[in-house]
Design a protein around this motif. Structure first.
Motif, PDB file in Angstrom:
ATOM      1  N   SER B  61       0.835  -1.208   0.000  1.00  0.00           N
ATOM      2  CA  SER B  61       0.000   0.000   0.000  1.00  0.00           C
ATOM      3  C   SER B  61       0.865   1.251   0.000  1.00  0.00           C
ATOM      4  CB  SER B  61      -0.930   0.016   1.210  1.00  0.00           C
ATOM      5  OG  SER B  61      -1.867  -1.021   1.123  1.00  0.00           O
ATOM      6  N   GLN B 103      -7.732   0.454   0.004  1.00  0.00           N
ATOM      7  CA  GLN B 103      -7.846  -0.842   0.680  1.00  0.00           C
ATOM      8  C   GLN B 103      -9.071  -0.841   1.598  1.00  0.00           C
ATOM      9  OE1 GLN B 103      -4.148  -2.013   2.382  1.00  0.00           O
ATOM     10  NE2 GLN B 103      -4.982  -3.788   3.445  1.00  0.00           N
ATOM     11  N   ASP B 194      -6.175  -0.969  -4.762  1.00  0.00           N
ATOM     12  CA  ASP B 194      -5.589  -1.559  -3.559  1.00  0.00           C
ATOM     13  C   ASP B 194      -6.540  -2.615  -2.997  1.00  0.00           C
ATOM     14  OD1 ASP B 194      -4.145  -2.183  -1.321  1.00  0.00           O
ATOM     15  OD2 ASP B 194      -3.816  -0.107  -0.686  1.00  0.00           O
ATOM     16  N   GLU B 195      -6.204  -3.868  -3.234  1.00  0.00           N
ATOM     17  CA  GLU B 195      -7.013  -5.013  -2.793  1.00  0.00           C
ATOM     18  C   GLU B 195      -8.488  -4.883  -3.173  1.00  0.00           C
ATOM     19  OE1 GLU B 195      -6.116  -6.619   0.970  1.00  0.00           O
ATOM     20  OE2 GLU B 195      -4.019  -5.982   0.953  1.00  0.00           O
TER      21      GLU B 195
HETATM   22 MG   LIG Z   1      -2.101  -2.620   2.157  1.00  0.00          MG
END
Ligand SMILES: [Mg+2]
Ligand SMILES: Nc1ncnc2c1ncn2[C@@H]1O[C@H](COP(=O)(O)OP(=O)(O)OP(=O)(O)O)[C@@H](O)[C@H]1O
Lengths: 358, 273
Positions: B61, B103, B194-195
Motif C-alpha cells: 500500500s 484498501q 488496492d485489494e
Molecule cells: Mg495494504
C-alpha cells in the motif's frame, strides 16, 4: 394516490436533475411563489412583517449560508453572529458614505465584504478540523464583536455606539428607515431570499457542491480524486459568508433599523442559526427555510398560546421555549441529523406509496 | 516478459502492451524509523495489468501511495510518461490521469451512488463559478454530457438499480464496485487498485476480476493492483512485483514469479536473516 412519480417518466438527464422531479412538488413550489409574491404583499400588516415574515426570510438566508459551510462542506462554524455583524457594519458604512448608491447594491457589496472576511477566518480550516475549527470560529465571533465595539470609525463615532439605518429607497419605496412600510420590507427580503435560494440550489447540485460534500464525507479521498482542499474549503467559507453577510445587512438595515453589536450579533445569534440548520436539516436548502420558520414561529406561537390565551407569565413561556428547543436539538442530533427536511421527505415517501406500501 | 522490447509486445490473448508508462527508480519511503519501502525499482507498461503482491505489512500500500502522490518518497525518482515527477499534491497527480481505489473503501457516504461517480469526473468539468451559480448554458450542458458518460460506467458495472441510493447504505461488495466506478469515471490512464477483492466471496471476486479485465480490454486502461488471492493474481495479471519487508524480491510473469525460490520462502514464512 395523487402524489406519485409513476407515469411521470423522465426522458432525459436534464429532467432527472431538476429541482422538483415530481409534478405535484413543482406545482406546490409555484403555488408558494405565487402566494409569496402575489398575495402576501397586499395583505401583510406591521405585526406579521415584524414578528414573523421578515425575520423568517432573513434567518432563512443566514441558515442557507451556514448550511453551505456546515451542512454541505462539513466545516463547523460558531462565527455566524460575527459574520452577520460584518454584513451589518459594512452596509452601514456604505450607506452613510455613499448615500446616492442604491441600497440593493450596498447590501450585495456588504455580502462581498463578508465573503472576504469569512475567507480570511476560514484559512485555519486548512489545518484544523471539527472541534478545533469550531473554537477558532468562536474566537472570530468574539474578535469581530469586540472590534466593532472598540473602533469608533465603524459606528461613525456616534455617541451611543449604535448604528442607525438612514432611509433608503428601492424603486421609489422606502425599504430602510422609520418610514419604510411592511410590504416594502417584506418584498426586499423575499427578493433576496428567493434569488439566493436559487443560487444555493444551483451551486449545491453542481460540481462545486459535490466537491464540498466530498470534503465533508472524506477529505483524503476527495483530494485523491482531484479536489483541491484549499479551493473547496475557502469557496465554502466565502459563499457561506456572502449569504450570512447579506442576512446581517438586511437584519440591521431593514429589520432592526438600529443595532448595537453585542446585543444584535452576539454569540446567541451564532447558536440560533446553528440550531436552525440542525432542526431544519443539515445539507438541505429546504431545511434551512424549515428551520428558520420553526425557530421564528415557535416563540410567537408559545407567546400567543401560553401568555395570550392561558395567561401564563411571560418568563415561564420563555423558559418553556428554551426547553423545547433544547429537547428538539438533542432529538434531531441523535435521531435524525437531516432534520425536518428528512422527516418531510419520509412523509412524502409514505404518501407516494400510499395506499400500497409494497 | 520481464524484458519487454521498447516498442511493446502483443500478449497471448491479443492485447497490445506498449512502452513504459510509469517507472519507479530506487524508491525508499520511511515513516520515522520504519522503512516501508526499501530501494525499489520497477516499471509499469502501457496497457498491462501489473500486480503487486507480498505478505501483510510488506509495503504494498505504501508503494501505491507513492505512485498516487499520497506520500513523497525520501529517496528515488518517479517517472510518468517520460517525465520525472517532482513532489506533488494528490489532486495534482489526479490531474495527470492517475486514479485509484483504497484498501479500506473511501467513498462519500452521505452522497448517492450517482453523485459519488459524478465526483470522479471533476477534472473533466470546466465551467466556471458564475456559470454554475446561474446554471447557465455551459454548466448545464456539461452536467448532462458528464452524466451520460457516468451512465455508461453505471451500465458497464451493472449498478443501474442503486443509482440514487446513498452509498452509506450499500453492502460491502457493492461499495467496492462503486469505488471502482468512481475511479473509472475519471477516464484514467493508470488505474491503481488496492485489494479490490478483499473480503469478497468467490462469486463477487469473479465479477470483480471480469470487470478489471474488461476495463483493461475495452478502455485500454493500464492497471496496477494489489491482491492477496494468488489464484486471481495468476489469472489476470501480465506481470507481478513481489515485495517482502519493504524490499522487492521478485518481478516477472506469474509463471516466473511462482518458480522464484525467495518468493516461495517469503510466502511459506521462512525465517529472515
Ligand atoms: Mg495494504
Ligand atoms: N502512515 C504510516 N505511518 C507509519 N507507518 C506506516 C504508515 N503506513 C504504513 N506504515 C508501515 O509501513 C509498513 C508497510 O505498510 P503497508 O500498509 O504499505 O503494507 P501492505 O503491504 O499494504 O500490507 P497489507 O497487506 O496488510 O495491506 C508497515 O510496517 C506499516 O506499519
Amino acid at each position: 394516490m395523487i402524489y406519485r412519480e409513476a407515469g411521470d417518466f423522465k426522458t432525459g438527464y436534464r429532467e432527472d436533475g431538476q429541482t422538483f422531479p415530481i409534478k405535484l412538488d413543482r406545482w406546490a413550489y409555484y403555488g408558494v411563489l405565487a402566494v409569496a409574491f402575489g398575495i402576501i404583499p397586499f395583505v401583510i400588516n406591521d405585526y406579521w412583517a415584524s414578528a414573523v415574515l421578515v425575520p423568517f426570510l432573513i434567518y432563512a438566508i443566514a441558515a442557507m449560508g451556514l448550511n453551505i459551510l456546515t451542512g454541505y462542506a462539513g466545516q463547523v462554524s460558531l462565527g455566524t453572529g460575527g459574520f452577520m455583524a460584518v454584513g451589518a457594519y459594512a452596509v452601514y458604512k456604505l450607506m452613510t458614505a455613499f448615500p446616492d448608491v442604491n441600497i440593493v447594491i450596498h447590501i450585495l457589496l456588504a455580502g462581498f465584504v463578508t465573503a472576504f472576511v469569512g475567507m480570511l477566518f476560514g484559512l485555519p480550516s486548512l489545518r484544523i478540523k471539527g472541534f478545533y475549527l469550531a473554537v477558532a470560529t468562536l474566537a472570530a465571533q468574539f474578535f469581530l464583536v469586540w472590534l466593532f465595539n472598540k473602533v469608533p470609525w465603524f459606528y461613525n463615532y456616534s455617541a451611543s455606539g449604535q448604528i442607525t439605518a438612514p432611509e433608503r429607497t428601492f424603486l421609489g419605496e422606502a425599504v430602510t428607515g422609520p418610514a419604510s412600510s411592511a410590504p416594502a420590507k417584506y418584498l426586499i427580503c423575499l427578493g433576496f431570499a428567493f434569488v439566493l435560494a436559487w443560487l444555493a440550489r444551483n451551486l449545491t447540485r453542481g460540481m462545486l457542491g459535490r466537491k464540498w460534500m466530498a470534503i465533508r464525507d472524506m477529505d483524503i479521498a476527495a483530494e485523491i480524486i482531484g479536489v483541491n482542499p484549499l479551493g473547496a474549503k475557502l469557496s465554502a467559507f466565502a459563499i457561506s459568508s456572502f449569504f450570512i453577510g447579506v442576512a446581517g445587512a438586511l437584519l440591521f438595515a431593514v429589520y432592526l433599523g438600529a443595532a448595537e453589536v453585542g446585543e444584535a450579533f452576539g454569540i446567541n445569534k451564532s447558536f440560533l442559526v446553528l440550531f436552525m440548520i440542525i432542526i431544519g436539516g443539515l445539507g438541505s436548502i429546504f431545511g434551512s427555510f424549515a428551520g428558520a420558520a420553526f425557530l421564528v414561529l415557535l416563540p410567537v406561537l408559545l407567546k400567543n398560546l401560553l401568555v395570550g390565551s392561558l395567561g401564563w407569565p411571560t418568563d415561564l413561556a420563555a423558559h418553556l421555549e428554551l426547553m423545547i428547543v433544547g429537547a428538539l436539538i438533542v432529538f434531531f442530533l441523535i435521531v435524525e441529523p437531516h432534520g425536518l427536511a428528512r422527516l418531510w421527505a419520509l412523509a412524502k415517501d409514505k404518501l407516494r406509496l400510499w395506499p400500497f406500501p409494497h | 516478459m520481464a524484458s519487454v522490447p521498447e516498442e511493446g509486445v502483443v500478449t497471448p490473448d491479443g492485447r497490445q502492451i506498449g512502452g513504459v508508462l510509469m517507472e519507479m527508480k530506487n524508491i525508499t519511503l520511511r515513516f520515522g524509523g520504519v522503512v516501508a519501502v526499501k530501494d525499489i525499482s520497477f516499471d509499469i507498461r502501457k496497457g498491462e495489468i501489473r500486480a503487486i503482491i507480498g505478505p501483510n505489512g510488506a509495503g504494498k500500500s505504501s508503494m501505491l501511495n507513492v505512485i498516487s502522490g499520497f506520500y513523497n518518497p525520501q529517496e528515488g525518482e518517479v517517472w510518468f510518461k517520460g517525465y520525472r515527477r517532482g513532489p506533488m499534491k494528490p489532486y495534482e497527480v489526479a490531474r495527470l490521469g492517475i486514479a485509484r481505489t483504497f484498501q479500506n473503501i473511501a467513498l462519500f457516504d452521505g452522497m448517492t451512488v450517482l453523485d459519488n461517480i459524478m465526483t470522479g469526473r471533476l477534472n473533466k468539468m470546466r465551467s466556471g463559478f458564475l456559470a454554475q451559480a446561474l446554471w447557465w448554458g455551459a454548466a448545464e450542458r456539461e452536467e448532462i454530457e458528464n452524466r451520460a458518460q457516468v451512465e455508461k460506467i453505471i451500465d458497464f458495472l451493472e449498478i443501474q438499480n442503486i443509482r440514487k441510493t446513498p452509498v452509506g447504505r450499500l453492502p460491502y461488495g457493492l461499495k467496492k464496485r462503486v469505488e471502482l466506478a468512481r475511479a473509472l469515471a475519471a477516464e484514467p490512464q493508470l488505474l491503481l487498485l488496492d485489494e479490490p477483492m478483499a473480503g469478497m466471496n468467490v462469486e463477487e471476486k469473479e465479477d470483480m476480476s471480469r470487470f478489471i479485465l474488461d476495463v483493461n480490454d475495452e478502455f485500454g486502461t493500464t492497471i496496477a493492483l494489489i491482491e492477496h488471492d494468488m489464484g486471481v493474481v495468476m489469472d489476470i495479471s501480465d506481470r507481478v512485483v513481489v515485495m517482502d519487508y519493504g524490499r522487492k524480491i521478485g518481478d516477472g510473469t506469474p509463471a516466473e514469479v511462482r518458480g522464484n525460490q525467495e518468493v516461495i520462502d517469503a510466502y511459506l514464512g521462512v525465517a529472515h536473516d
